[in-house]
Motif scaffolding. Structure first.
Motif, PDB file in Angstrom:
ATOM      1  N   MET A  45      52.157  49.159  36.089  1.00 55.33           N
ATOM      2  CA  MET A  45      51.860  49.160  34.658  1.00 55.33           C
ATOM      3  C   MET A  45      52.921  49.949  33.894  1.00 55.33           C
ATOM      4  O   MET A  45      53.304  49.583  32.783  1.00 55.33           O
ATOM      5  N   GLU A  46      53.409  51.022  34.501  1.00 51.06           N
ATOM      6  CA  GLU A  46      54.416  51.850  33.838  1.00 51.06           C
ATOM      7  C   GLU A  46      55.721  51.075  33.641  1.00 51.06           C
ATOM      8  O   GLU A  46      56.425  51.262  32.660  1.00 51.06           O
ATOM      9  N   ARG A  47      56.035  50.186  34.555  1.00 50.80           N
ATOM     10  CA  ARG A  47      57.266  49.390  34.436  1.00 50.80           C
ATOM     11  C   ARG A  47      57.225  48.419  33.258  1.00 50.80           C
ATOM     12  O   ARG A  47      58.261  47.951  32.832  1.00 50.80           O
ATOM     13  N   THR A  48      56.045  48.136  32.766  1.00 54.83           N
ATOM     14  CA  THR A  48      55.941  47.216  31.633  1.00 54.83           C
ATOM     15  C   THR A  48      56.177  47.905  30.291  1.00 54.83           C
ATOM     16  O   THR A  48      56.290  47.232  29.277  1.00 54.83           O
ATOM     17  N   VAL A  49      56.255  49.242  30.297  1.00 58.12           N
ATOM     18  CA  VAL A  49      56.463  49.990  29.058  1.00 58.12           C
ATOM     19  C   VAL A  49      57.930  49.866  28.663  1.00 58.12           C
ATOM     20  O   VAL A  49      58.839  50.138  29.447  1.00 58.12           O
ATOM     21  N   LEU A  50      58.155  49.465  27.421  1.00 58.22           N
ATOM     22  CA  LEU A  50      59.523  49.345  26.916  1.00 58.22           C
ATOM     23  C   LEU A  50      60.056  50.724  26.552  1.00 58.22           C
ATOM     24  O   LEU A  50      59.371  51.520  25.922  1.00 58.22           O
ATOM     25  N   ARG A  51      61.272  51.007  26.951  1.00 52.63           N
ATOM     26  CA  ARG A  51      61.926  52.280  26.650  1.00 52.63           C
ATOM     27  C   ARG A  51      62.975  52.039  25.565  1.00 52.63           C
ATOM     28  O   ARG A  51      63.758  51.102  25.641  1.00 52.63           O
ATOM     29  N   SER A  52      63.006  52.927  24.587  1.00 50.99           N
ATOM     30  CA  SER A  52      63.944  52.742  23.477  1.00 50.99           C
ATOM     31  C   SER A  52      65.347  53.227  23.831  1.00 50.99           C
ATOM     32  O   SER A  52      66.315  52.793  23.237  1.00 50.99           O
ATOM     33  N   GLY A  53      65.467  54.130  24.772  1.00 50.49           N
ATOM     34  CA  GLY A  53      66.767  54.675  25.115  1.00 50.49           C
ATOM     35  C   GLY A  53      67.135  55.870  24.252  1.00 50.49           C
ATOM     36  O   GLY A  53      68.200  56.460  24.433  1.00 50.49           O
ATOM     37  N   LEU A  54      66.290  56.235  23.294  1.00 51.22           N
ATOM     38  CA  LEU A  54      66.554  57.376  22.440  1.00 51.22           C
ATOM     39  C   LEU A  54      66.604  58.667  23.258  1.00 51.22           C
ATOM     40  O   LEU A  54      67.458  59.510  23.047  1.00 51.22           O
ATOM     41  N   PHE A  55      65.693  58.786  24.194  1.00 50.66           N
ATOM     42  CA  PHE A  55      65.684  59.939  25.094  1.00 50.66           C
ATOM     43  C   PHE A  55      66.063  59.443  26.483  1.00 50.66           C
ATOM     44  O   PHE A  55      65.282  58.740  27.129  1.00 50.66           O
TER      45      PHE A  55
END
Length: 110
Positions: A45-55
């Protein structure tokens, strides 16, 4: 042939318990299976979270998150979602073990 290593300590403890009390060992194995299943589910489920790359995410953060999911899965399985109970009921019948009491079968950590 026994495989050596610290990671197998729980497996050897469970093997010794199975020789003394197969029913209790089966209960623990079913709870561990439920925890492992939940851990895989949480990671998926965690892999489906989109990361913005800001951090930026470093190795430390990934390790921390994996440890968090592992502990969360153990805590959730200790409360009992029912997977361990169903597995125990089915496997104990197939192994010919005496059914455990409802409180022992329910699944909390002791």
């Amino acid at each position: 042939m026994k495989v050596r290593g610290e990671g197998f300590a729980d497996l050897y403890r469970l093997e010794k318990l199975a020789q003394k009390d197969p029913g209790r060992a089966l209960q623990e194995a079913c709870r561990e299976f439920e925890a492992l299943f939940l851990q895989i589910l949480l990671r998926g489920m965690e892999r489906t979270v989109l990361r913005s790359g800001l951090f930026p995410e470093g190795l430390e953060m990934r390790i921390y998150r994996d440890l968090y999911y592992e502990q969360l899965a153990r805590d959730l399985s200790g409360r009992g979602l029912g997977i361990a109970r169903l597995l125990y009921r089915d496997l104990s019948q197939k192994m010919g073990l005496k059914p455990a009491s409802h409180s022992a079968e329910k699944g909390g950590r002791r």
